[in-house]
Scaffold this motif. Structure first.
Motif, PDB file in Angstrom:
ATOM      1  N   ASP A   4      -8.516   9.333   5.155  1.00  0.00           N
ATOM      2  CA  ASP A   4      -7.289   9.230   4.362  1.00  0.00           C
ATOM      3  C   ASP A   4      -7.469   9.828   2.969  1.00  0.00           C
ATOM      4  O   ASP A   4      -6.640  10.613   2.501  1.00  0.00           O
ATOM      5  CB  ASP A   4      -6.863   7.770   4.228  1.00  0.00           C
ATOM      6  CG  ASP A   4      -6.655   7.089   5.555  1.00  0.00           C
ATOM      7  OD1 ASP A   4      -6.521   7.798   6.575  1.00  0.00           O
ATOM      8  OD2 ASP A   4      -6.619   5.841   5.583  1.00  0.00           O
ATOM      9  N   ARG A   5      -8.551   9.465   2.320  1.00  0.00           N
ATOM     10  CA  ARG A   5      -8.799   9.958   0.961  1.00  0.00           C
ATOM     11  C   ARG A   5      -9.090  11.457   0.942  1.00  0.00           C
ATOM     12  O   ARG A   5      -8.665  12.167   0.029  1.00  0.00           O
ATOM     13  CB  ARG A   5      -9.934   9.189   0.318  1.00  0.00           C
ATOM     14  CG  ARG A   5      -9.551   7.759   0.016  1.00  0.00           C
ATOM     15  CD  ARG A   5     -10.693   7.050  -0.678  1.00  0.00           C
ATOM     16  NE  ARG A   5     -10.362   5.669  -0.916  1.00  0.00           N
ATOM     17  CZ  ARG A   5      -9.896   5.209  -2.075  1.00  0.00           C
ATOM     18  NH1 ARG A   5      -9.711   6.035  -3.075  1.00  0.00           N
ATOM     19  NH2 ARG A   5      -9.629   3.940  -2.219  1.00  0.00           N
ATOM     20  N   VAL A   7      -7.954  13.709   3.109  1.00  0.00           N
ATOM     21  CA  VAL A   7      -6.686  14.408   3.365  1.00  0.00           C
ATOM     22  C   VAL A   7      -5.834  14.435   2.106  1.00  0.00           C
ATOM     23  O   VAL A   7      -5.286  15.485   1.735  1.00  0.00           O
ATOM     24  CB  VAL A   7      -5.919  13.757   4.539  1.00  0.00           C
ATOM     25  CG1 VAL A   7      -4.487  14.257   4.607  1.00  0.00           C
ATOM     26  CG2 VAL A   7      -6.632  14.020   5.855  1.00  0.00           C
ATOM     27  N   LEU A   8      -5.711  13.302   1.416  1.00  0.00           N
ATOM     28  CA  LEU A   8      -4.904  13.270   0.191  1.00  0.00           C
ATOM     29  C   LEU A   8      -5.511  14.145  -0.904  1.00  0.00           C
ATOM     30  O   LEU A   8      -4.781  14.848  -1.622  1.00  0.00           O
ATOM     31  CB  LEU A   8      -4.755  11.832  -0.296  1.00  0.00           C
ATOM     32  CG  LEU A   8      -3.903  10.922   0.581  1.00  0.00           C
ATOM     33  CD1 LEU A   8      -3.940   9.497   0.056  1.00  0.00           C
ATOM     34  CD2 LEU A   8      -2.484  11.431   0.672  1.00  0.00           C
ATOM     35  N   ALA A  11      -4.869  17.813   0.074  1.00  0.00           N
ATOM     36  CA  ALA A  11      -3.456  18.166  -0.121  1.00  0.00           C
ATOM     37  C   ALA A  11      -3.136  18.327  -1.604  1.00  0.00           C
ATOM     38  O   ALA A  11      -2.457  19.278  -2.004  1.00  0.00           O
ATOM     39  CB  ALA A  11      -2.559  17.109   0.505  1.00  0.00           C
ATOM     40  N   GLY A  12      -3.633  17.426  -2.416  1.00  0.00           N
ATOM     41  CA  GLY A  12      -3.404  17.527  -3.856  1.00  0.00           C
ATOM     42  C   GLY A  12      -4.013  18.782  -4.453  1.00  0.00           C
ATOM     43  O   GLY A  12      -3.400  19.448  -5.294  1.00  0.00           O
ATOM     44  N   LEU A  40       2.716  16.607   4.941  1.00  0.00           N
ATOM     45  CA  LEU A  40       2.487  15.220   4.552  1.00  0.00           C
ATOM     46  C   LEU A  40       3.633  14.323   5.004  1.00  0.00           C
ATOM     47  O   LEU A  40       3.409  13.202   5.474  1.00  0.00           O
ATOM     48  CB  LEU A  40       2.315  15.116   3.032  1.00  0.00           C
ATOM     49  CG  LEU A  40       0.992  15.600   2.467  1.00  0.00           C
ATOM     50  CD1 LEU A  40       1.056  15.655   0.944  1.00  0.00           C
ATOM     51  CD2 LEU A  40      -0.135  14.702   2.912  1.00  0.00           C
ATOM     52  N   SER A  44       3.378  11.324   7.888  1.00  0.00           N
ATOM     53  CA  SER A  44       3.681   9.928   7.574  1.00  0.00           C
ATOM     54  C   SER A  44       4.525   9.283   8.664  1.00  0.00           C
ATOM     55  O   SER A  44       4.448   8.080   8.885  1.00  0.00           O
ATOM     56  CB  SER A  44       4.392   9.821   6.225  1.00  0.00           C
ATOM     57  OG  SER A  44       5.701  10.330   6.306  1.00  0.00           O
ATOM     58  N   CYS A  49      -2.022  14.813  11.998  1.00  0.00           N
ATOM     59  CA  CYS A  49      -2.446  15.664  10.890  1.00  0.00           C
ATOM     60  C   CYS A  49      -3.597  16.539  11.376  1.00  0.00           C
ATOM     61  O   CYS A  49      -4.660  16.023  11.753  1.00  0.00           O
ATOM     62  CB  CYS A  49      -2.895  14.823   9.707  1.00  0.00           C
ATOM     63  SG  CYS A  49      -3.497  15.791   8.320  1.00  0.00           S
TER      64      CYS A  49
END
Length: 68
Positions: A4-5, A7-8, A11-12, A40, A44, A49
């Protein structure tokens, strides 16, 4: 770090790089920002993903959003 971290964070990073490229090179780079945002949003709702699938195969620990 879990999936999760990662991927975020990825993306950022892509969003920030594409905004910088849009500012300094060409506004067409904003399409990359649009793509990341759309991906994203759909992940959700669907939980699908592509990056999470790749990270899972590389052995990154599962998270809450993208469990094994």
């Amino acid at each position: 770090m879990n999936i999760d971290r990662v991927v975020l964070g990825f993306a950022g990073t892509v969003v920030l790089v594409s905004v910088a490229l849009a500012h300094f090179v060409s506004p067409w780079w904003l399409l990359l920002t649009l793509f990341v945002g759309a991906n994203l949003l759909q992940s959700s709702f669907t939980g699908f993903c592509p990056l999470a699938m790749i990270l899972r195969k590389l052995g990154v620990r599962a998270g809450c959003a993208f469990p094994r």
